[in-house]
Design a protein around this motif. Structure first.
Motif, PDB file in Angstrom:
ATOM      1  N   LEU A 162       9.410  -1.293  14.649  1.00 26.43           N
ATOM      2  CA  LEU A 162       8.304  -0.392  14.363  1.00 26.43           C
ATOM      3  C   LEU A 162       7.987  -0.537  12.882  1.00 26.43           C
ATOM      4  O   LEU A 162       8.801  -0.182  12.026  1.00 26.43           O
ATOM      5  N   VAL A 163       6.813  -1.067  12.564  1.00 25.08           N
ATOM      6  CA  VAL A 163       6.452  -1.426  11.194  1.00 25.08           C
ATOM      7  C   VAL A 163       5.258  -0.594  10.743  1.00 25.08           C
ATOM      8  O   VAL A 163       4.300  -0.385  11.503  1.00 25.08           O
ATOM      9  N   ALA A 164       5.309  -0.121   9.489  1.00 23.97           N
ATOM     10  CA  ALA A 164       4.213   0.618   8.869  1.00 23.97           C
ATOM     11  C   ALA A 164       3.540  -0.264   7.829  1.00 23.97           C
ATOM     12  O   ALA A 164       4.221  -0.882   6.997  1.00 23.97           O
ATOM     13  N   LEU A 165       2.213  -0.337   7.875  1.00 17.51           N
ATOM     14  CA  LEU A 165       1.433  -1.078   6.891  1.00 17.51           C
ATOM     15  C   LEU A 165       0.611  -0.100   6.073  1.00 17.51           C
ATOM     16  O   LEU A 165      -0.152   0.693   6.631  1.00 17.51           O
ATOM     17  N   ASP A 166       0.777  -0.140   4.742  1.00 18.01           N
ATOM     18  CA  ASP A 166      -0.007   0.703   3.847  1.00 18.01           C
ATOM     19  C   ASP A 166      -1.329  -0.007   3.567  1.00 18.01           C
ATOM     20  O   ASP A 166      -1.349  -1.070   2.923  1.00 18.01           O
ATOM     21  N   LEU A 167      -2.431   0.538   4.054  1.00 16.62           N
ATOM     22  CA  LEU A 167      -3.711  -0.152   3.996  1.00 16.62           C
ATOM     23  C   LEU A 167      -4.212  -0.393   2.567  1.00 16.62           C
ATOM     24  O   LEU A 167      -4.712  -1.487   2.273  1.00 16.62           O
ATOM     25  N   PRO A 168      -4.114   0.563   1.631  1.00 14.07           N
ATOM     26  CA  PRO A 168      -4.630   0.298   0.286  1.00 14.07           C
ATOM     27  C   PRO A 168      -3.880  -0.801  -0.456  1.00 14.07           C
ATOM     28  O   PRO A 168      -4.471  -1.545  -1.241  1.00 14.07           O
ATOM     29  N   THR A 169      -2.577  -0.926  -0.227  1.00 16.45           N
ATOM     30  CA  THR A 169      -1.785  -1.895  -1.002  1.00 16.45           C
ATOM     31  C   THR A 169      -1.376  -3.124  -0.202  1.00 16.45           C
ATOM     32  O   THR A 169      -0.994  -4.145  -0.786  1.00 16.45           O
ATOM     33  N   GLY A 170      -1.407  -3.042   1.124  1.00 12.63           N
ATOM     34  CA  GLY A 170      -0.995  -4.160   1.957  1.00 12.63           C
ATOM     35  C   GLY A 170       0.497  -4.314   2.117  1.00 12.63           C
ATOM     36  O   GLY A 170       0.962  -5.301   2.694  1.00 12.63           O
ATOM     37  N   THR A 171       1.286  -3.358   1.628  1.00 11.29           N
ATOM     38  CA  THR A 171       2.745  -3.445   1.736  1.00 11.29           C
ATOM     39  C   THR A 171       3.206  -2.917   3.099  1.00 11.29           C
ATOM     40  O   THR A 171       2.556  -2.073   3.704  1.00 11.29           O
ATOM     41  N   THR A 172       4.356  -3.431   3.552  1.00 18.59           N
ATOM     42  CA  THR A 172       4.891  -3.026   4.854  1.00 18.59           C
ATOM     43  C   THR A 172       6.310  -2.500   4.708  1.00 18.59           C
ATOM     44  O   THR A 172       7.015  -2.804   3.741  1.00 18.59           O
ATOM     45  N   GLY A 173       6.715  -1.708   5.698  1.00 20.30           N
ATOM     46  CA  GLY A 173       8.079  -1.199   5.756  1.00 20.30           C
ATOM     47  C   GLY A 173       8.498  -1.012   7.204  1.00 20.30           C
ATOM     48  O   GLY A 173       7.683  -0.606   8.033  1.00 20.30           O
ATOM     49  N   VAL A 174       9.746  -1.330   7.517  1.00 20.98           N
ATOM     50  CA  VAL A 174      10.266  -1.194   8.867  1.00 20.98           C
ATOM     51  C   VAL A 174      10.830   0.208   9.047  1.00 20.98           C
ATOM     52  O   VAL A 174      11.712   0.628   8.305  1.00 20.98           O
ATOM     53  N   ARG A 175      10.313   0.940  10.041  1.00 22.51           N
ATOM     54  CA  ARG A 175      10.790   2.306  10.291  1.00 22.51           C
ATOM     55  C   ARG A 175      11.880   2.356  11.354  1.00 22.51           C
ATOM     56  O   ARG A 175      12.715   3.255  11.348  1.00 22.51           O
ATOM     57  N   ALA A 176      11.862   1.436  12.295  1.00 20.24           N
ATOM     58  CA  ALA A 176      12.907   1.362  13.318  1.00 20.24           C
ATOM     59  C   ALA A 176      13.149  -0.105  13.609  1.00 20.24           C
ATOM     60  O   ALA A 176      12.194  -0.874  13.779  1.00 20.24           O
ATOM     61  N   GLY A 177      14.425  -0.501  13.644  1.00 27.44           N
ATOM     62  CA  GLY A 177      14.751  -1.914  13.727  1.00 27.44           C
ATOM     63  C   GLY A 177      15.150  -2.390  15.095  1.00 27.44           C
ATOM     64  O   GLY A 177      15.114  -1.656  16.087  1.00 27.44           O
ATOM     65  N   SER A 178      15.589  -3.647  15.146  1.00 25.18           N
ATOM     66  CA  SER A 178      15.874  -4.335  16.393  1.00 25.18           C
ATOM     67  C   SER A 178      17.165  -3.874  17.058  1.00 25.18           C
ATOM     68  O   SER A 178      17.457  -4.275  18.183  1.00 25.18           O
TER      69      SER A 178
END
Length: 421
Positions: free
Chosen positions: A274-290
């Protein structure tokens, strides 16, 4: 006197020619009628255009333009079967639910069916020779809009009449992306690397090309239509400008994404994260992993931006913006074998090899679900589970709210089941 008469006859000649031309055009109208693809607008009469967000309990796949899967109507708890209907024709796409609780279903044959809130068939309309590959959508005025696999955009009125049927000049077999209804009554569709924006009457008003194939679903973003692609790229498009890249999920968001807030796009990527993408900056972060195994996306967005997803092992998981668990409920019954021998499957139940439909959530935090194996029900915010059926049908494809404390489940074999309190 003769000159006066001659001038009078010459003055009447253009008028007679004009009348003759008008009569000839009128005679051609019946022959041209079958080729007319969009409604004509009579400029001499007032023309009403309905704008605003489409109305209904589920006017599009994932319920709204942001694809949140969040229902304004309460889901039923406890959930019990109210009625069941077997349709002639299979179902691959999520049904829609209008403001009266009627269900609109596109079938795997080129037909659209409207079921009343009581389960009775209201009408059935054939839409040519090819069925749609993507779910339909309701527009601002209640038109059901879809794109067939032959590249034809079709609009049906609430009564089942054909409002428009417009060839888009696209490869219809690529039109497997869920379209987006716009607040001005128009529509955006995607097919392969092409984007097309339509007016409320089905006329094409803008086109654009993408660097790669679109996938999942189009959704409404803060600056235009958001598009996810097969590589995980996210673009925004507002005509007349060209599509603009915002960032990338770094993998395939196969079923599309959900807009959690004005700047956060969430998706299940590669079926594992489950990945979150910050639209203004284009950065991503994983909220829940494999570590959770396969995940069924896209997520449903609850209060406070909590993302709720279902794993193949039957674990219902809610994750907040910080990546902390807000909900964890095992939906499947553990098998008789010892958990020590069965590992994660013993703790949570047998893995579903096929993906389950994405869950929906209401304003009270109730979550509606249907497992790939047919187990269906509703979970309250405190974790209590109401099971409506152990095997509702063989292959559920979608769960949608269809009224206050009413929830419909559509199945691939053409079964439609309504759950109610």
């Amino acid at each position: 006197m003769s000159a006066v008469r001659a001038n009078h006859r010459s003055a009447r000649r253009p008028r007679r020619l004009w009348r003759a031309g008008l009569a000839a055009a009128a005679a051609l109208l019946p022959a041209a009628a079958p080729l007319a693809f969009a409604d004509a607008v009579d400029t001499s009469r007032p023309h009403t255009i309905v704008v605003g967000a489409p109305r209904g309990f589920a006017p599009s796949e994932r319920l709204d333009a942001r694809r949140t899967g969040r229902s304004a109507a309460r889901l039923p708890f406890p959930a019990r079967e109210a009625w069941r209907r077997q349709l002639r024709g299979g179902i691959d796409a999520a049904p829609l639910a209008d403001a009266d609780g009627n269900l609109l279903l596109t079938l795997t044959v080129p037909e659209v069916v409207k079921l009343g809130a009581d389960g009775r068939e209201r009408w059935r309309v054939r839409i040519g020779d090819s069925a749609p590959l993507a779910p339909a959508v309701l527009t601002s005025d209640g038109t059901l809009a879809l794109v067939t696999s032959s590249g034809l955009a079709v609009g049906l009125t609430p009564a089942g009449g054909v409002r428009f049927a417009v060839p888009l000049g696209l490869r219809g077999r690529d039109a497997d992306v869920t379209p987006l209804a716009l607040d001005d009554g128009g529509l955006v569709v995607a097919a392969g690397r092409s984007l097309v924006e339509l007016t409320a009457d089905g006329s094409v008003r803008a086109r654009a090309e993408l660097p790669e194939r679109a996938t999942g679903a189009l959704l409404a973003g803060p600056d235009g239509t958001l598009v996810t692609t097969e590589s995980g790229a996210v673009l925004t498009w507002r005509p007349p400008s060209a599509p603009r890249r915002l960032g990338s999920f770094g993998g395939l968001p196969r079923r599309g994404a959900a807009l959690a807030d004005a700047r956060t796009l969430l998706a299940v990527v590669d079926g594992r994260r489950l990945v979150a993408l910050d639209l203004p900056t284009g950065t991503t972060g994983v909220r829940a992993g494999s570590a959770l195994g396969a995940l069924d996306g896209p997520p449903a967005i609850g209060a406070g931006g909590v993302a709720v997803v279902l794993s193949a092992a039957g674990l219902l998981l809610g994750v907040d913006a910080a990546g902390d668990e807000a909900l964890r409920v095992a939906l499947d019954r553990a098998p008789a074998a010892s958990p020590a021998d069965a590992g994660l499957s013993g703790l949570l139940g047998p893995m579903d090899a096929k993906p389950s439909p994405p869950v929906v959530i209401d304003r009270a935090g109730r979550v509606g679900f249907a497992r790939a194996g047919g187990r269906a029900g509703v979970v309250e915010a405190d974790g209590n589970v109401s099971i409506a059926a152990e095997r509702l049908c063989s292959t559920p494809v979608a769960v949608v709210p269809a009224g206050e404390e009413r929830m419909a489940i559509a199945c691939r074999d053409g079964t439609v089941v309504m759950l109610a309190r």
